[in-house]
Every structure is written in C-alpha cells, then in structure tokens.
Design an enzyme around this catalytic site. Structure first.
Site, mmCIF file in Angstrom:
data_model
loop_
_atom_site.group_PDB
_atom_site.id
_atom_site.type_symbol
_atom_site.label_atom_id
_atom_site.label_comp_id
_atom_site.label_asym_id
_atom_site.label_seq_id
_atom_site.Cartn_x
_atom_site.Cartn_y
_atom_site.Cartn_z
ATOM 1 N N ARG A 1 -30.687 111.173 -46.915
ATOM 2 C CA ARG A 1 -29.253 111.149 -46.608
ATOM 3 C C ARG A 1 -28.532 110.020 -47.337
ATOM 4 N NH1 ARG A 1 -29.180 112.859 -40.133
ATOM 5 N NH2 ARG A 1 -29.290 115.116 -40.550
ATOM 6 N N LYS B 1 -37.703 131.221 -30.690
ATOM 7 C CA LYS B 1 -37.081 131.930 -29.569
ATOM 8 C C LYS B 1 -35.779 132.636 -29.930
ATOM 9 C CE LYS B 1 -38.981 128.910 -25.967
ATOM 10 N NZ LYS B 1 -38.641 128.044 -24.805
ATOM 11 N N GLY C 1 -33.645 122.396 -40.064
ATOM 12 C CA GLY C 1 -34.764 121.463 -40.204
ATOM 13 C C GLY C 1 -36.095 122.094 -40.558
ATOM 14 N N GLY D 1 -27.641 121.373 -37.123
ATOM 15 C CA GLY D 1 -26.733 122.001 -36.166
ATOM 16 C C GLY D 1 -25.472 122.551 -36.788
#
Length: 404
Positions: free
Chosen positions: A38, A199, A356, A379
């Site tokens: 980053r 999931k 990720g 996210g």
C-alpha cells in the site's frame, strides 16, 4: 461511471497544499512494516504532485482506535517506511488538524511531504463530522483521494473533504475506477464473472446483482456446494448452507430471466480430511460419499471454464474455486488463473480481479502481474461488484460544493 476529475485537471499546483487520502493501514510487527504494497501504491500520486510543485500532506487511518489516541496505532513509524519507498524525506506531524499541523505545512517547501497523524484518533472521522472536516480542509487548497480501498466509507477524509475542497482522484484511484469501468461499467461483451469463496450467505447481494449484469457466472468454492445441493446433488460432509436452498434457487431464477448462464462444477475433488495432501479422488457430481467433502473443482470443470473464457471478452473474478490454501486443492484455482492470465496477456481478455483471497490466489499461481488489473481494495471492491454507490467515489463528482 462517475465523471471524476484527475490530478491532470487541477491546473497550476505550485505552492498549493494537496491533502491526499492514502491507505497506509499496513501490516506491522514490532514497529516495522511487514508488507509495503500500500505504501508503494501511493508513490505515483505523491510524485506527480511533487513534480507539479505542490506541498503534499498525507492523511490515513491505521487500525481501529475508535476515536482515542492509542500509541501503538500512531502513524509515526510509517512515515519513515514511506520515506524509504518514496526515496525522499517524509515529515511526521502528531496531529491532523490545528495550529501544529498548520505551522508544519506553512514551513514545508514545495514538493515536500508530510504525513499527519492517524485520522481515526478523532471520533468525528468515522461519523463524517462536518466540523472536523472543516478543520482539516482549512489546512489545504485541494483534496486528492487515492484510497479506493476506503471509498466504501463516508468518513471525513474519504468523502466529506471532497465536498469542501476541489477534489481529484489520485493515480491509484484513477486506475482502479478506469479498470472497474471496463469490467462492469461499460464492458466489452460477453462478460464472464467468477465468484468463489466459502459461503453464499456472505455474497447474496453480489450474486443477485451480477447475474443481471454479466452473460455467464461461474460459481466455485464452498458456495458451489450450496447450489449443487439445491439442484439435488449429494455433497456429503462438505461445507454447505442447506438453509439457503431457496436463495440459491432464487438466484438461478433471476439469472435465467436475465439470460445469464450459471456455470457450476461438473466434476469434483473430494477428501475425507480437510488438510494439505489429504488422500483424495476426483469424482462425478453424484458420486460424493457421505463421509467425503468437496475441496476443489475437477479438471473437467476447469476445462469448461477455460472454454467460457475463450468466448468472453471481459472477466471479473472474486474468490477461489477451492481450498486453494491447501495443496493439492489449489489446482482448479491455479489452472483457471493461468488460463485467464494467458488470455489477458495475449490481449484476448480484459481480466479484472479483486478481494483478499483472490489476490492471494493469483499471487500463489504466479500470474497476478498478467491480469489486466488486480484490486487490493477488499470491501470496497465487493461493494462495487454488488452495484452499491461508494461514498468516496460519489463525493469526487461533488467537488467544491459550497459547504464551507
């Protein structure tokens, strides 16, 4: 796609103070940065502003101090780490507003760089507090957002500042938004999406949105087990959300109505133990024993996916196809990643990936550099794939609103 301004649109920046939102929320151990990805991502924007003669003032959060000053969450050690990456001096100011910060910026020469203290030391940051925003905005002449990874939050430094100052996308943000526009905003069709992971419950909104936007959707990982079970196939003791059968059927119905083909595994790699190098076998959809679990897609499934890539012009990928962290259950993910990368490198496919686990899987396969674009945003990337408006991006189109 939002009509945002870029640094090139900012005009003469000599002596101007650019407040730059970066994402320096980096992993650290014993006071040292253990992954400078980053930090390196911010270099192009900072150097572009320095070359233009601007004073560069960096803003970032770090960890979750929840509005309190927490010594171990100070950005002080990151200033030195970024200076090494940048190849230039980076001063640190133990505040992100007020007289101390004002003086440091006033004393800074054009092309100089300052890193201000953790923005989340102030409770107003995460609340999008206008008073705090005005105090920080008073430090600068323009605002540059180079932190797409934080763009899904309406915080002071990710969104509200863009409503108080002339606002521009940084180089990293610009590349991210351009790549996402090519992937789902205005893609070259046909579009193939690959969504994997454990999931269905964590990606219901994502799946419902994608099937209305893409021409084909391949589902892998534990998520695929739920869809296979909903279709009447036995899945043994595999990870499977049996209570989401109706949801899986609903998603398939939405896809059918939208003309989107759903691709599920045709053959499976199963084992009785969830561990690396466990005894395993490849079997058909109706051959999973009660004491076996599905840990990967089989070679036939990968071949079908590769054929779908040959048809597609654009690929959007989020999530692995199996338990890629455990060899040899990484084979489907690695093979599919190499297939996509080869097509992207040859100019036959626009391949955009993010999240990720996805980034880790592509690096594991050794092909991340061959994809058209790989987002590390997590996210924010997922919310964008879900079709949600990202406050940090939306605010860039409201540059210079008269809120001051």
């Amino acid at each position: 796609m939002h009509n945002f301004k870029r640094i090139a649109d900012a005009g003469n920046l000599t002596g101007k103070v650019a407040l730059v939102r970066v994402d320096f929320n980096v992993p650290m151990e014993n006071g040292l940065v253990t992954d400078d990805t980053r930090l390196r991502a911010a270099v192009d924007t900072v150097q572009t502003l320095r070359t233009a003669g601007a004073k560069v003032v960096l803003l970032s959060h770090f960890g979750r101090p929840k509005g309190q000053r927490v010594a171990e969450l100070s950005l002080a050690p990151i200033a030195g780490a970024f200076a090494k990456v940048l190849g230039a001096n980076v001063s640190f100011v133990a505040d992100c507003k007020g007289e101390h910060a004002k003086k440091a910026i006033a004393d800074l020469k054009p092309a100089g760089v300052i890193l201000l203290e953790n923005t989340r030391f102030y409770k107003g940051e995460e609340k999008g507090d206008l008073d705090l925003a005005k105090e920080i905005a008073a430090l600068g002449d323009l605002y540059v957002n180079d932190a797409f990874s934080a763009a899904h939050r309406r915080h002071v430094t990710t969104a509200v500042l863009a409503e108080l100052l002339p606002a521009y996308a940084g180089i990293n943000m610009e590349e991210e938004l351009d790549a996402l526009d090519k992937a789902l905003g205005r893609p070259v069709r046909p579009v193939l999406a690959i969504v994997g992971g454990a999931k269905v419950s964590s990606k219901i909104e994502l799946l419902k949105h994608l099937v209305t936007k893409v021409d084909a959707l391949a589902i892998g990982g534990g998520m695929a087990n739920t869809f296979l079970f909903a279709r009447g196939h036995a899945v043994g003791k595999s990870l499977c959300e049996r209570d989401l059968i109706d949801t899986a059927k609903e998603i398939e119905a939405i896809a059918k109505a939208a003309g989107c083909d759903i691709l599920l595994p045709r053959d499976l790699v199963v084992a009785k133990e969830f561990k690396a190098h466990a005894a395993h076998r490849t079997c058909g959809l109706d051959e999973v024993a009660d004491d076996e679990m599905i840990l990967d897609a089989g070679p036939q499934s990968v071949a079908i996916l590769a054929t779908a890539m040959d048809v597609a012009k654009t690929l959007v990928w989020n999530g692995p196809l199996g338990a890629f962290e455990l060899e040899p259950f990484d084979k489907a993910t690695v093979s599919a990643a190499k297939a996509a990368a080869a097509r992207a490198k040859a100019g036959k496919l626009v391949a955009v990936a993010g999240g990720g686990d996805t980034v880790a899987a592509l690096h594991h396969a050794g092909v991340a550099q061959d994809f058209t674009f790989v987002s590390t945003a997590g996210g924010a990337f997922l919310e964008w794939m879900e079709g949600k408006e990202l406050p940090g991006v939306q605010a860039l189109t409201a540059s210079g609103n008269a809120l001051t």
